[in-house]
Design a protein around this motif. Structure first.
Motif, PDB file in Angstrom:
ATOM      1  N   THR A   3       0.823  -1.218   0.000  1.00  0.00           N
ATOM      2  CA  THR A   3       0.000   0.000   0.000  1.00  0.00           C
ATOM      3  C   THR A   3       0.854   1.264   0.000  1.00  0.00           C
ATOM      4  O   THR A   3       0.527   2.237  -0.667  1.00  0.00           O
ATOM      5  N   GLU A   4       1.945   1.240   0.745  1.00  0.00           N
ATOM      6  CA  GLU A   4       2.785   2.438   0.886  1.00  0.00           C
ATOM      7  C   GLU A   4       3.802   2.609  -0.244  1.00  0.00           C
ATOM      8  O   GLU A   4       4.381   3.682  -0.397  1.00  0.00           O
ATOM      9  N   TYR A   5       4.057   1.545  -0.999  1.00  0.00           N
ATOM     10  CA  TYR A   5       5.029   1.608  -2.091  1.00  0.00           C
ATOM     11  C   TYR A   5       4.679   2.772  -3.021  1.00  0.00           C
ATOM     12  O   TYR A   5       3.519   2.983  -3.317  1.00  0.00           O
TER      13      TYR A   5
ATOM     14  N   ARG B 162      12.420  12.194   2.609  1.00  0.00           N
ATOM     15  CA  ARG B 162      13.046  11.019   1.998  1.00  0.00           C
ATOM     16  C   ARG B 162      12.259   9.751   2.289  1.00  0.00           C
ATOM     17  O   ARG B 162      12.835   8.711   2.600  1.00  0.00           O
ATOM     18  N   ALA B 163      10.939   9.808   2.171  1.00  0.00           N
ATOM     19  CA  ALA B 163      10.089   8.656   2.494  1.00  0.00           C
ATOM     20  C   ALA B 163      10.362   7.458   1.588  1.00  0.00           C
ATOM     21  O   ALA B 163      10.028   6.339   1.942  1.00  0.00           O
ATOM     22  N   ALA B 164      10.994   7.683   0.439  1.00  0.00           N
ATOM     23  CA  ALA B 164      11.304   6.576  -0.466  1.00  0.00           C
ATOM     24  C   ALA B 164      12.468   5.727   0.045  1.00  0.00           C
ATOM     25  O   ALA B 164      12.594   4.565  -0.337  1.00  0.00           O
ATOM     26  N   ASP B 165      13.301   6.297   0.934  1.00  0.00           N
ATOM     27  CA  ASP B 165      14.430   5.515   1.438  1.00  0.00           C
ATOM     28  C   ASP B 165      14.736   5.758   2.919  1.00  0.00           C
ATOM     29  O   ASP B 165      15.803   5.407   3.404  1.00  0.00           O
ATOM     30  N   ARG B 166      13.780   6.310   3.636  1.00  0.00           N
ATOM     31  CA  ARG B 166      13.921   6.521   5.075  1.00  0.00           C
ATOM     32  C   ARG B 166      12.547   6.371   5.718  1.00  0.00           C
ATOM     33  O   ARG B 166      11.524   6.584   5.084  1.00  0.00           O
TER      34      ARG B 166
ATOM     35  N   SER C 184       9.867  -1.236   5.334  1.00  0.00           N
ATOM     36  CA  SER C 184      10.117  -1.784   3.998  1.00  0.00           C
ATOM     37  C   SER C 184      11.274  -1.058   3.336  1.00  0.00           C
ATOM     38  O   SER C 184      11.620   0.069   3.702  1.00  0.00           O
ATOM     39  N   HIS C 185      11.852  -1.737   2.359  1.00  0.00           N
ATOM     40  CA  HIS C 185      12.886  -1.163   1.500  1.00  0.00           C
ATOM     41  C   HIS C 185      12.363  -1.235   0.060  1.00  0.00           C
ATOM     42  O   HIS C 185      12.499  -2.278  -0.583  1.00  0.00           O
ATOM     43  N   PRO C 186      11.759  -0.160  -0.424  1.00  0.00           N
ATOM     44  CA  PRO C 186      11.263  -0.172  -1.805  1.00  0.00           C
ATOM     45  C   PRO C 186      12.403  -0.292  -2.813  1.00  0.00           C
ATOM     46  O   PRO C 186      13.356   0.498  -2.786  1.00  0.00           O
ATOM     47  N   ASP C 187      12.301  -1.296  -3.668  1.00  0.00           N
ATOM     48  CA  ASP C 187      13.269  -1.526  -4.741  1.00  0.00           C
ATOM     49  C   ASP C 187      14.707  -1.589  -4.228  1.00  0.00           C
ATOM     50  O   ASP C 187      15.635  -1.094  -4.869  1.00  0.00           O
ATOM     51  N   HIS C 188      14.855  -2.206  -3.085  1.00  0.00           N
ATOM     52  CA  HIS C 188      16.163  -2.367  -2.460  1.00  0.00           C
ATOM     53  C   HIS C 188      16.133  -3.657  -1.656  1.00  0.00           C
ATOM     54  O   HIS C 188      15.091  -4.041  -1.143  1.00  0.00           O
ATOM     55  N   PRO C 189      17.269  -4.344  -1.516  1.00  0.00           N
ATOM     56  CA  PRO C 189      17.290  -5.596  -0.755  1.00  0.00           C
ATOM     57  C   PRO C 189      16.914  -5.390   0.716  1.00  0.00           C
ATOM     58  O   PRO C 189      16.978  -4.276   1.249  1.00  0.00           O
TER      59      PRO C 189
ATOM     60  N   GLN D   9       9.937  -5.173  -4.326  1.00  0.00           N
ATOM     61  CA  GLN D   9      10.490  -5.001  -5.670  1.00  0.00           C
ATOM     62  C   GLN D   9       9.365  -4.723  -6.656  1.00  0.00           C
ATOM     63  O   GLN D   9       8.467  -5.550  -6.808  1.00  0.00           O
ATOM     64  N   SER D  10       9.397  -3.556  -7.274  1.00  0.00           N
ATOM     65  CA  SER D  10       8.374  -3.145  -8.247  1.00  0.00           C
ATOM     66  C   SER D  10       6.966  -3.300  -7.677  1.00  0.00           C
ATOM     67  O   SER D  10       6.048  -3.744  -8.352  1.00  0.00           O
ATOM     68  N   GLY D  11       6.822  -2.956  -6.401  1.00  0.00           N
ATOM     69  CA  GLY D  11       5.519  -2.988  -5.755  1.00  0.00           C
ATOM     70  C   GLY D  11       5.114  -4.330  -5.190  1.00  0.00           C
ATOM     71  O   GLY D  11       4.021  -4.460  -4.641  1.00  0.00           O
ATOM     72  N   ARG D  12       5.984  -5.338  -5.296  1.00  0.00           N
ATOM     73  CA  ARG D  12       5.634  -6.686  -4.830  1.00  0.00           C
ATOM     74  C   ARG D  12       6.556  -7.100  -3.679  1.00  0.00           C
ATOM     75  O   ARG D  12       7.782  -6.979  -3.799  1.00  0.00           O
ATOM     76  N   PRO D  13       5.990  -7.620  -2.587  1.00  0.00           N
ATOM     77  CA  PRO D  13       6.819  -8.066  -1.472  1.00  0.00           C
ATOM     78  C   PRO D  13       7.814  -9.141  -1.917  1.00  0.00           C
ATOM     79  O   PRO D  13       7.471 -10.031  -2.688  1.00  0.00           O
TER      80      PRO D  13
END
Length: 142
Positions: free
Chosen positions: A18-20, A52-56, A84-89, A112-116
């Protein structure tokens, strides 16, 4: 070791989806025990990181206080946190380590691309002078 139910893992997956593409975050409430810490509740929190909500992520301090109060009232305690880590390990970053506290579990879900994708759990290394997260086992129970 952290023990979670399958439904709790699914709840974290749904929250992250949802947050991705932003990081989601939440709080684990539960009981500590000899066979591992048992999560009784995965409480969603709002990521209040403004720039920086995309990476923090940053959990609202008021939500942390409410969680502590609610946990005490239920005979539980805060066991740790997830994000979560969007598009990151699902690897603990230097920022994750720097913001960690000893005695808490930190679950990270890669999205990854919106998928857990993969999940990993960490704890702060008590033997390290500098803040450092190290892997911790977790199990999914029925």
């Amino acid at each position: 070791m952290l023990r979670l139910r399958r439904s709790q893992i699914e709840s974290i997956h749904a929250h992250a989806t949802t947050e991705y593409p932003h990081e989601c975050c939440g709080i684990f409430l539960g009981k500590r025990g000899d066979s591992g810490d048992l999560v009784e509740e995965c409480r969603r929190a709002t990521n209040i990181e403004p720039e920086r909500a995309a990476d923090r992520y940053l959990i609202d301090p008021a939500a942390l206080l409410r969680a502590e109060k609610d946990a005490r009232a239920q005979g539980l305690e805060v066991l740790g946190y997830y994000h979560s880590h969007p598009d990151h390990p699902a690897l603990a970053s230097a920022t994750d380590s720097a913001r960690s506290w000893e005695g808490y579990a930190y679950m990270i879900l890669s999205v990854q691309s919106g998928r857990p994708a993969e999940m990993a759990c960490y704890v702060r290394d008590p033997s390290s002078e500098a803040p450092r997260l190290i892997p911790q086992d977790f199990v999914v129970i029925p």
